[in-house]
Design an enzyme around this catalytic site. Sequence first.
Site, PDB file in Angstrom:
ATOM      1  N   ASP A 222      -0.154  -9.805   6.936  1.00 14.42           N
ATOM      2  CA  ASP A 222       1.175  -9.397   7.388  1.00 14.42           C
ATOM      3  C   ASP A 222       2.216  -9.919   6.385  1.00 14.42           C
ATOM      4  O   ASP A 222       2.307 -11.119   6.140  1.00 14.42           O
ATOM      5  CB  ASP A 222       1.440  -9.982   8.778  1.00 14.42           C
ATOM      6  CG  ASP A 222       2.773  -9.556   9.369  1.00 14.42           C
ATOM      7  OD1 ASP A 222       3.641  -9.052   8.631  1.00 14.42           O
ATOM      8  OD2 ASP A 222       2.956  -9.718  10.602  1.00 14.42           O
TER       9      ASP A 222
ATOM     10  N   ASP B 169      -0.821  -6.227   2.066  1.00 18.94           N
ATOM     11  CA  ASP B 169      -0.750  -5.100   2.992  1.00 18.94           C
ATOM     12  C   ASP B 169      -2.098  -4.964   3.699  1.00 18.94           C
ATOM     13  O   ASP B 169      -3.147  -5.099   3.063  1.00 18.94           O
ATOM     14  CB  ASP B 169      -0.428  -3.794   2.257  1.00 18.94           C
ATOM     15  CG  ASP B 169       0.164  -2.742   3.183  1.00 18.94           C
ATOM     16  OD1 ASP B 169      -0.481  -2.411   4.207  1.00 18.94           O
ATOM     17  OD2 ASP B 169       1.274  -2.256   2.899  1.00 18.94           O
TER      18      ASP B 169
ATOM     19  N   ALA C 226       0.829  -1.215   0.000  1.00 20.48           N
ATOM     20  CA  ALA C 226       0.000   0.000   0.000  1.00 20.48           C
ATOM     21  C   ALA C 226       0.867   1.270   0.000  1.00 20.48           C
ATOM     22  O   ALA C 226       1.904   1.311   0.665  1.00 20.48           O
ATOM     23  CB  ALA C 226      -0.923  -0.014   1.226  1.00 20.48           C
ATOM     24  N   PRO C 227       0.425   2.272  -0.769  1.00 23.83           N
ATOM     25  CA  PRO C 227      -0.787   2.343  -1.604  1.00 23.83           C
ATOM     26  C   PRO C 227      -0.615   1.787  -3.010  1.00 23.83           C
ATOM     27  O   PRO C 227      -1.544   1.849  -3.802  1.00 23.83           O
ATOM     28  CB  PRO C 227      -1.061   3.846  -1.647  1.00 23.83           C
ATOM     29  CG  PRO C 227       0.300   4.463  -1.619  1.00 23.83           C
ATOM     30  CD  PRO C 227       1.120   3.591  -0.700  1.00 23.83           C
ATOM     31  N   GLY C 228       0.587   1.298  -3.356  1.00 20.25           N
ATOM     32  CA  GLY C 228       0.728   0.620  -4.639  1.00 20.25           C
ATOM     33  C   GLY C 228       1.775   1.175  -5.584  1.00 20.25           C
ATOM     34  O   GLY C 228       1.749   0.871  -6.773  1.00 20.25           O
ATOM     35  N   GLY C 229       2.717   1.964  -5.077  1.00 24.63           N
ATOM     36  CA  GLY C 229       3.741   2.547  -5.944  1.00 24.63           C
ATOM     37  C   GLY C 229       4.597   1.511  -6.641  1.00 24.63           C
ATOM     38  O   GLY C 229       4.904   1.634  -7.831  1.00 24.63           O
TER      39      GLY C 229
ATOM     40  N   ASP D 232       9.251  -3.171   0.306  1.00 23.25           N
ATOM     41  CA  ASP D 232       9.667  -1.832   0.742  1.00 23.25           C
ATOM     42  C   ASP D 232       9.067  -1.524   2.114  1.00 23.25           C
ATOM     43  O   ASP D 232       8.583  -0.427   2.361  1.00 23.25           O
ATOM     44  CB  ASP D 232       9.241  -0.785  -0.296  1.00 23.25           C
ATOM     45  CG  ASP D 232       9.827   0.591  -0.015  1.00 23.25           C
ATOM     46  OD1 ASP D 232      10.921   0.662   0.582  1.00 23.25           O
ATOM     47  OD2 ASP D 232       9.190   1.600  -0.387  1.00 23.25           O
TER      48      ASP D 232
ATOM     49  N   LYS E 171      16.255  -0.151   5.246  1.00 28.83           N
ATOM     50  CA  LYS E 171      16.260   1.163   5.882  1.00 28.83           C
ATOM     51  C   LYS E 171      17.438   1.208   6.871  1.00 28.83           C
ATOM     52  O   LYS E 171      17.377   0.601   7.942  1.00 28.83           O
ATOM     53  CB  LYS E 171      14.940   1.412   6.625  1.00 28.83           C
ATOM     54  CG  LYS E 171      13.688   0.979   5.876  1.00 28.83           C
ATOM     55  CD  LYS E 171      13.459   1.755   4.597  1.00 28.83           C
ATOM     56  CE  LYS E 171      12.160   1.313   3.917  1.00 28.83           C
ATOM     57  NZ  LYS E 171      11.887   2.016   2.671  1.00 28.83           N
TER      58      LYS E 171
END
Length: 359
Positions: A261, A241, A222-225, A277, A306
């Site tokens: 999850d 998601d 989400a949101p789907g990039g 991501d 990250k």
Amino acid sequence: MTMDYTSRALAYCRSGFEKDLAAELSLLCGKAGIASNPQFTPGAGFVLHEIDAPEDEARRHLHFDKLVFARQLVWAKTWVSDLPEKDRLTPLLAAINRLPGRFGRVWAETADTNEAKTLSSFLKRFMPHLERALSEGRKVVDKPDLPTLHLFFIESSQLWLGISEPAEASPWPMGIARLRMPREAPSRSTLKLADGLMSLLTEDERRSALRAGLRAVDLGAAPGGWTWQFVQRGLLVTAIDNGPMAESVLKSGLVEHIRADGFVWKPKRPVEWMVCDMVEQPSRVAQLVADWVAAGRCRRSIFNLKLPMKKRHDELQRARNLIYKRMSISGRDWVLRFKHLYHDREEITGYLAVVKQAS
């Protein structure tokens, strides 16, 4: 005692990552038993790495593809300074003409910093005159296999002249893939996956792995990039998601959204891709990705780690070691690549893939 360093590597990076890049360069030289000395100013956006070895030897160990935090790797040849304001062209041409051989292209570059961006208007005015003179003198010719001539400007009156071989460097000026934000994409994160597909995969890998009809899983979608990048290529995506997906992605008819999850859900059958991501500890994401690929749930994965602001290089090594450990007992042949891409910030992008299925 001062050392007379015999070659210099000029590596560009994101501002603030100079220490991480310097550590990486020093580690590679140290493994090869070569003395070296990284020179950098925090926030400057580049590292000048002095190496106590001939350039041919240094290049065998400091290859662009081995560096994570480098956007570009150039072999510095000549420092040019005190260019007169009224005629910068004449002395700069003389310095370039003293370099042996010819070049396939000339790139005027700066560090990717706010301070360096003030040079852009000067370069737009100056470079057409230099390019014309180099073309007329046959120093730069239209042959893509020839080396690239880099003009790395620190100020309008001083710069490094450097050289790179096309096969050993980023294919883009300043090492930046200039991508436009697609109007239809649901988030700017889409640029990170687009950058990763361009930078981490070969042309043959993109051709075989991004065919319409192949299946992909997007964990933390989400949101789907990231899902949007696959949908545009006709892949079938399972988006995992608990959050909502953008309607513009779902209406493609190629996306199944499952609220679950991402660390728990598993596919019923193998897929070509798993991308991830999710905002989570790098070691946890690295282990998740390695488990998917090693177990045969997917053949390829692009994922983001990250990194903490301190000890980024150490955290990368920890994640890399986790993947190596898991994949080494998988019975599969595999490749692992990392890059700190232009569209990354405090993260790096990884690519893990099986290159030969276990028999």
